[in-house]
Design an enzyme around this catalytic site. Structure first.
Site, PDB file in Angstrom:
ATOM      1  N   THR A  70       0.840  -1.206   0.000  1.00  0.00           N
ATOM      2  CA  THR A  70       0.000   0.000   0.000  1.00  0.00           C
ATOM      3  C   THR A  70       0.869   1.248   0.000  1.00  0.00           C
ATOM      4  O   THR A  70       0.650   2.187  -0.775  1.00  0.00           O
ATOM      5  CB  THR A  70      -0.947  -0.020   1.217  1.00  0.00           C
ATOM      6  N   ASN A 149      -5.323  -9.316  -8.209  1.00  0.00           N
ATOM      7  CA  ASN A 149      -5.450 -10.019  -6.928  1.00  0.00           C
ATOM      8  C   ASN A 149      -6.773 -10.761  -6.761  1.00  0.00           C
ATOM      9  O   ASN A 149      -6.909 -11.573  -5.866  1.00  0.00           O
ATOM     10  CB  ASN A 149      -5.270  -9.029  -5.763  1.00  0.00           C
ATOM     11  N   GLN A 177       1.156  -9.130  -6.364  1.00  0.00           N
ATOM     12  CA  GLN A 177       0.694 -10.519  -6.508  1.00  0.00           C
ATOM     13  C   GLN A 177       1.568 -11.314  -7.477  1.00  0.00           C
ATOM     14  O   GLN A 177       1.476 -12.533  -7.506  1.00  0.00           O
ATOM     15  CB  GLN A 177      -0.767 -10.560  -6.983  1.00  0.00           C
ATOM     16  N   SER A 195       5.522  -6.339  -1.862  1.00  0.00           N
ATOM     17  CA  SER A 195       5.097  -6.433  -0.458  1.00  0.00           C
ATOM     18  C   SER A 195       5.687  -7.689   0.177  1.00  0.00           C
ATOM     19  O   SER A 195       5.572  -8.783  -0.390  1.00  0.00           O
ATOM     20  CB  SER A 195       3.569  -6.492  -0.420  1.00  0.00           C
ATOM     21  N   GLY A 196       6.282  -7.548   1.362  1.00  0.00           N
ATOM     22  CA  GLY A 196       6.939  -8.681   2.023  1.00  0.00           C
ATOM     23  C   GLY A 196       5.986  -9.790   2.445  1.00  0.00           C
ATOM     24  O   GLY A 196       6.280 -10.977   2.277  1.00  0.00           O
ATOM     25  N   HIS A 197       4.804  -9.410   2.952  1.00  0.00           N
ATOM     26  CA  HIS A 197       3.955 -10.452   3.541  1.00  0.00           C
ATOM     27  C   HIS A 197       3.233 -11.311   2.502  1.00  0.00           C
ATOM     28  O   HIS A 197       2.585 -12.298   2.853  1.00  0.00           O
ATOM     29  CB  HIS A 197       2.970  -9.854   4.562  1.00  0.00           C
ATOM     30  N   THR A 233      13.474   6.461  11.175  1.00  0.00           N
ATOM     31  CA  THR A 233      14.521   5.484  11.503  1.00  0.00           C
ATOM     32  C   THR A 233      14.228   4.162  10.809  1.00  0.00           C
ATOM     33  O   THR A 233      13.108   3.652  10.865  1.00  0.00           O
ATOM     34  CB  THR A 233      14.601   5.304  13.034  1.00  0.00           C
ATOM     35  N   CYS A 320      -9.794  -7.013   0.979  1.00  0.00           N
ATOM     36  CA  CYS A 320     -10.373  -5.670   1.133  1.00  0.00           C
ATOM     37  C   CYS A 320     -11.861  -5.681   0.812  1.00  0.00           C
ATOM     38  O   CYS A 320     -12.680  -5.175   1.556  1.00  0.00           O
ATOM     39  CB  CYS A 320      -9.681  -4.676   0.218  1.00  0.00           C
TER      40      CYS A 320
HETATM   41  C1  PLP Z   1      -2.469  -6.107  -6.084  1.00  0.00           C
HETATM   42  C2  PLP Z   1      -2.252  -5.591  -4.697  1.00  0.00           C
HETATM   43  N1  PLP Z   1      -1.710  -4.366  -4.539  1.00  0.00           N
HETATM   44  C3  PLP Z   1      -1.484  -3.860  -3.316  1.00  0.00           C
HETATM   45  C4  PLP Z   1      -1.777  -4.566  -2.170  1.00  0.00           C
HETATM   46  C5  PLP Z   1      -1.486  -3.972  -0.815  1.00  0.00           C
HETATM   47  O1  PLP Z   1      -0.360  -4.599  -0.233  1.00  0.00           O
HETATM   48  P1  PLP Z   1      -0.100  -4.559   1.347  1.00  0.00           P
HETATM   49  O2  PLP Z   1      -1.068  -5.499   1.966  1.00  0.00           O
HETATM   50  O3  PLP Z   1       1.318  -5.001   1.499  1.00  0.00           O
HETATM   51  O4  PLP Z   1      -0.284  -3.165   1.782  1.00  0.00           O
HETATM   52  C6  PLP Z   1      -2.362  -5.833  -2.289  1.00  0.00           C
HETATM   53  C7  PLP Z   1      -2.771  -6.588  -1.098  1.00  0.00           C
HETATM   54  O5  PLP Z   1      -3.555  -7.500  -1.151  1.00  0.00           O
HETATM   55  C8  PLP Z   1      -2.591  -6.359  -3.592  1.00  0.00           C
HETATM   56  O6  PLP Z   1      -3.140  -7.569  -3.765  1.00  0.00           O
END
Ligand code: PLP
Length: 377
Positions: A70, A149, A177, A195-197, A233, A320
């Site tokens: 994000t 996604n 994704q 995105s790491g997670h 930091t 979401c």
């Molecule tokens: C295509 C896409 N963009 C952005 C994001 C946002 O990533 P984060 O959860 O790391 O903020 C997601 C999260 O599902 C995603 O699927």
């Protein structure tokens, strides 16, 4: 437990957690401190950046650490729009982007920018022709996801990037994704979000790749960290953990991908034979790990909760939209009816899923649908 919601988040690799704990507990000094302890942490931070740069085949000074997808998306869009607004105020994106793109675009519209939202075809893919028609002299940014996604459709980012080479507009790709699942040539991309997670790394870790020479309006002002663009930091333990997650994701990628594809193909084959199931993800145009389907007459959330009783976790299209109980915007853009769009579920795989889990899922889905059908008879 069978976890098939990997596009919402993935289970962190234990090696990633160990790395994080080790760095956070042993190397806790501030990397901006002048003393040797601080400088050791600075070395670790920059070493993590270097390792990631090697994996992505980019320069280390092209990477900005962020808190996740994000933030990377926000930084890319606002950073370019506010830095280059004197060159033009037209932006292009698609109708199927994540809210971290769509909401920023809406905000930029309020601020005087004009945004074109490209439609998609019935498979959830943008047509290059539509993009060419939308491109204007005053376009300064094109932002597009690599892999959707909600249905897994792969966008023609490579072709669009090539067409933008001779144009002033910068090209941003949301690769949250796609990373680790689909190949991507970085040559014609100016900015890329990770995105790491979503990669068996940790929440609160992410990256924005920014091609050398591209400038961004700073996101957070303060001590000038991360090239003065994102002050604060540094999260060195998070940076090292992200490097580890990417390294593990890239290791033996070919074999792991083969396994994901075998599971996906098995699921498709079984689902295609199930009565009343409509698959929204078309094999020819999707990434290996995401499948979206509706079971006629059933609400997505009912299926999700029925499957959860069997310790099987899937989601209603995206994390979401499921929380807000909204119909999938991607399915709506694909022309799927409101009823089917609200009834859809998403299965998302990772390198850690097995064929046996997929078999159990198919059995459970059949049972759940039969049971609900009996109740509503
Ligand atoms: C295509 C896409 N963009 C952005 C994001 C946002 O990533 P984060 O959860 O790391 O903020 C997601 C999260 O599902 C995603 O699927």
């Amino acid at each position: 437990m069978i976890y098939l919601d990997n596009s919402a988040t993935t289970k962190p690799y234990s090696a990633v957690l160990e790395t994080y704990t080790k760095v956070a507990s042993r190397y806790f000094a501030n990397p901006s401190s002048l003393h040797a302890f601080g400088q050791k942490v600075r070395e670790l931070h920059e070493e993590a950046r270097k390792q990631i740069a090697q994996l992505l085949k980019v320069r280390s000074d092209e990477l900005i650490f962020t808190s996740g997808g994000t933030e990377s998306n926000n930084l890319a869009l606002k950073g370019i729009a506010y830095r280059y607004k004197n060159r033009g105020k037209h932006l292009i994106t698609t109708q199927i982007e994540h809210p971290s793109i769509k909401e920023v675009m809406r905000e930029l519209e309020k601020d005087g920018f004009t945004v074109t939202y490209l439609p998609v075809d019935e498979n959830g893919v943008v047509r290059v022709h539509d993009f060419e028609q939308a491109l204007r002299k005053d376009t300064i940014l094109v932002s597009m996801m690599h892999v959707n996604n909600e249905v897994g459709s792969v966008q023609p980012v490579q072709e669009i990037g090539h067409r933008l080479r001779a144009h002033q507009a910068f090209f941003h790709v949301d690769n949250i994704q796609g990373m680790g699942m689909c190949e991507l040539e970085m040559n014609s991309i100016d900015l890329l979000s990770i995105s790491g997670h979503k990669l068996h790394g940790l929440r609160g870790t992410g990256l924005l790749y920014k091609k050398k020479g591209v400038e961004l309006h700073p996101e957070i002002l303060g001590g000038g960290q991360e090239g003065g663009i994102r002050s604060g930091t540094e999260n060195t333990a998070g940076a090292v953990a992200l490097a580890k997650a990417l390294r593990l994701t890239f290791a033996e990628k070919t074999n792991k991908l083969k396994q994901v594809l075998a599971i996906r193909d098995y699921l498709l084959q079984e689902l295609e034979q199930m009565k009343g199931i409509r698959i929204h993800s078309q094999k020819a145009s999707i990434a290996p790990h995401i499948l979206c389907l509706s079971a006629s007459g059933h609400r997505g959330e009912v299926l999700v909760h029925a499957l959860e009783q069997k310790e099987i976790f899937v989601s209603t299209t995206s994390a979401c939209s499921s929380k807000a109980k909204l119909a999938s915007s991607t399915l709506k853009a694909m022309g799927v009816s409101d009823e089917e769009a609200t009834g859809a579920i998403r299965i998302s795989l990772s390198y850690e899923n097995t064929l046996s889990e997929a078999e159990q899922f198919i059995g459970a889905l059949q049972e759940v649908i039969e049971k609900i059908n009996e109740v509503v008879k």
